[in-house]
Design an enzyme around this catalytic site. Structure first.
Site, PDB file in Angstrom:
ATOM      1  N   HIS A   1       0.825  -1.215   0.000  1.00 19.44           N
ATOM      2  CA  HIS A   1       0.000   0.000   0.000  1.00 19.44           C
ATOM      3  C   HIS A   1       0.863   1.271   0.000  1.00 19.44           C
ATOM      4  CE1 HIS A   1      -3.402  -2.648   1.013  1.00 19.44           C
ATOM      5  NE2 HIS A   1      -2.592  -3.186   1.912  1.00 19.44           N
TER       6      HIS A   1
ATOM      7  N   GLU B   1       9.551   8.184 -17.142  1.00 19.85           N
ATOM      8  CA  GLU B   1       8.198   8.713 -17.293  1.00 19.85           C
ATOM      9  C   GLU B   1       7.642   8.432 -18.692  1.00 19.85           C
ATOM     10  OE1 GLU B   1       8.472  12.821 -16.245  1.00 19.85           O
ATOM     11  OE2 GLU B   1       8.727  12.429 -14.105  1.00 19.85           O
TER      12      GLU B   1
ATOM     13  N   SER C   1      15.066  21.269 -16.426  1.00 18.66           N
ATOM     14  CA  SER C   1      13.923  22.170 -16.583  1.00 18.66           C
ATOM     15  C   SER C   1      14.365  23.422 -17.323  1.00 18.66           C
ATOM     16  CB  SER C   1      13.364  22.539 -15.208  1.00 18.66           C
ATOM     17  OG  SER C   1      12.501  23.656 -15.295  1.00 18.66           O
TER      18      SER C   1
END
Length: 459
Positions: free
Chosen positions: A156, A291, A278
């Site tokens: 979890h 990703e 970035s």
């Protein structure tokens, strides 16, 4: 280019309709398989006396020259051709004359494309299996280097029990071994049934030798029903399912790498070669490759659902809808290969940070089960021990303690069974080493897993 089927028609196909109907822009990637199948088909026609030996030689030599010219770039695909089959046949006829027009005897584009896509996917399956093995080597090597590095195991997404980093990533190794086995199983079924010779749907009046063609093209048998041979694409569906499962496993692994590389975890650091920055925040180091793998998983799922939806309402036998099979399976093949090719070196070059993992494992009471097991081994029923340890954990939370820092006097207040041997039993190293059950995180089990992966790679 004149249409091979133009004799029946009074008018040329509308340009927009022609472009819509054409598949040459994507099925041209099967040129090698199309030519290989045609060479074997010509050999069979000659053996059966359907064409002469001279005509066979002309056809085979002509096809070989087309293949060589396509491979060396001296011949380009004619995008006015309807498909790769028509392009090859037209080019062959240009080169050798009327003998080229005999190649299509005793076959149809329906069984021809069913053959081509099987031969194409066979090669792609072998390449993807090889890529999976490279990924497995990377996982095995990483696990071997970090057999003793303790980290928190999660359920979890909550810290649960202490495990080793090796044990965690070897779980993915087991998944990828099954992925490789699934691909090989699917390939075996796909290559057990040669469709060539099924013709349009009903077979042919010529005395062909389908077994000869099947054997020489790498099949172990022929399609026993000609309608099935040309009209089903279950092998594409099965492979797409295999590819979707690979992507699901890659996506789960990517998710963990993304989490582990964050400052909140900092269990690993990805190499600069597989991260980006970035445009506005100079401190950022983004796990974009992981990703993208996670994102491209949905794309492969979509390819699977697209083909299932295309096939679900089709009557037998061949329908033009089935032309839509190729873009879906081609896209999935390309996507899976690209993802594994970037994921493997990303994994191999990342830096594991054992100190941070160990520090995280020291929090969250992940040795609570071992504390309960300690009481069980002293004779207490597990459910009673479970409740008592829960009370101790609550006490620790209220007082800012961990299980290892609770004084023995306090332990004895909870139960006199506790003794000085307790702390040795609940240390993180002991918790891992005591996991002696097969398949667990204990040292012997991890060695067994590493041996299994090594044997799998050597098989």
């Amino acid at each position: 280019m004149d249409k091979m089927w133009a004799g029946r028609f009074q008018k040329a196909l509308d340009k927009e309709a022609d472009d819509f109907n054409s598949s040459i822009h994507f099925d041209c990637r099967m040129f090698k398989q199309d030519i290989t199948g045609s060479m074997v088909h010509a050999e069979m026609l000659s053996r059966q006396g359907i064409i002469t030996a001279k005509e066979k030689l002309q056809i085979v030599n002509g096809l070989a020259s087309i293949l060589e010219d396509l491979q060396n770039g001296s011949l380009s695909f004619d995008m006015n051709a309807e498909d790769i089959h028509m392009f090859v046949e037209s080019e062959l006829t240009k080169r050798i004359g009327d003998a080229g027009k005999k190649l299509h005897t005793a076959r149809s584009r329906n069984d021809q494309v069913a053959l081509d896509i099987r031969l194409y996917l066979k090669e792609e399956c072998e390449e993807i299996s090889g890529l999976l093995k490279e990924l497995l080597r990377a996982i095995r090597n990483l696990a071997s280097e970090h057999k003793n590095d303790i980290m928190p195991g999660y359920t979890h997404l909550q810290r649960a029990q202490p495990i080793t980093f090796a044990h965690h990533i070897l779980a993915y190794a087991m998944m990828f071994t099954r992925d490789a086995e699934r691909i090989n199983d699917a390939k075996r079924r796909m290559m057990s049934s040669s469709p060539i010779g099924s013709c349009a749907l009903a077979g042919t009046t010529y005395n062909t030798d389908r077994a000869f063609e099947a054997e020489n093209l790498g099949f172990t048998g022929i399609a026993l029903n000609s309608i099935d041979g040309v009209s089903d694409r279950d092998f594409c569906v099965e492979l797409l399912s295999c590819f979707a499962t690979i992507m699901m496993h890659l996506s789960r692994f990517s998710e963990e790498i993304i989490l582990w590389s964050s400052w909140e975890f900092k269990f690993i650091e990805l190499d600069d070669s597989y991260t980006t920055g970035s445009s506005i925040m100079p401190q950022k180091k983004n796990p974009d490759m992981a990703e993208l793998v996670r994102g491209k998983t949905g794309r492969v799922y979509g390819d699977l659902m697209s083909l299932l939806t295309t096939l679900k309402g089709l009557p037998l036998a061949y329908n033009k809808d089935m032309q839509e099979d190729k873009e879906a399976i081609f896209d999935a093949v390309d996507t899976v290969k690209k993802c594994i090719k970037v994921f493997t070196p990303m994994l191999a070059t990342m830096r594991v940070l054992p100190e941070n993992m160990r520090k995280a494992a020291g929090k969250g009471f992940i040795n609570a089960t071992d504390l309960a097991d300690y009481l069980v081994k002293k004779g207490m029923p597990f459910r009673t021990a479970y409740k008592k340890v829960g009370e101790i954990v609550a006490y620790c939370i209220d007082n800012g303690l961990i299980l290892e820092s609770v004084p023995m006097e306090k332990y004895k207040e909870f139960d006199p069974t506790f003794d000085n041997d307790l702390f040795g039993e609940i240390s993180l190293d002991a918790c891992v080493e005591k996991r002696i059950s097969a398949g667990g995180t204990g040292p012997d089990s991890v060695e067994t897993q590493l041996k299994y992966i090594t044997e799998f790679l050597n098989d």
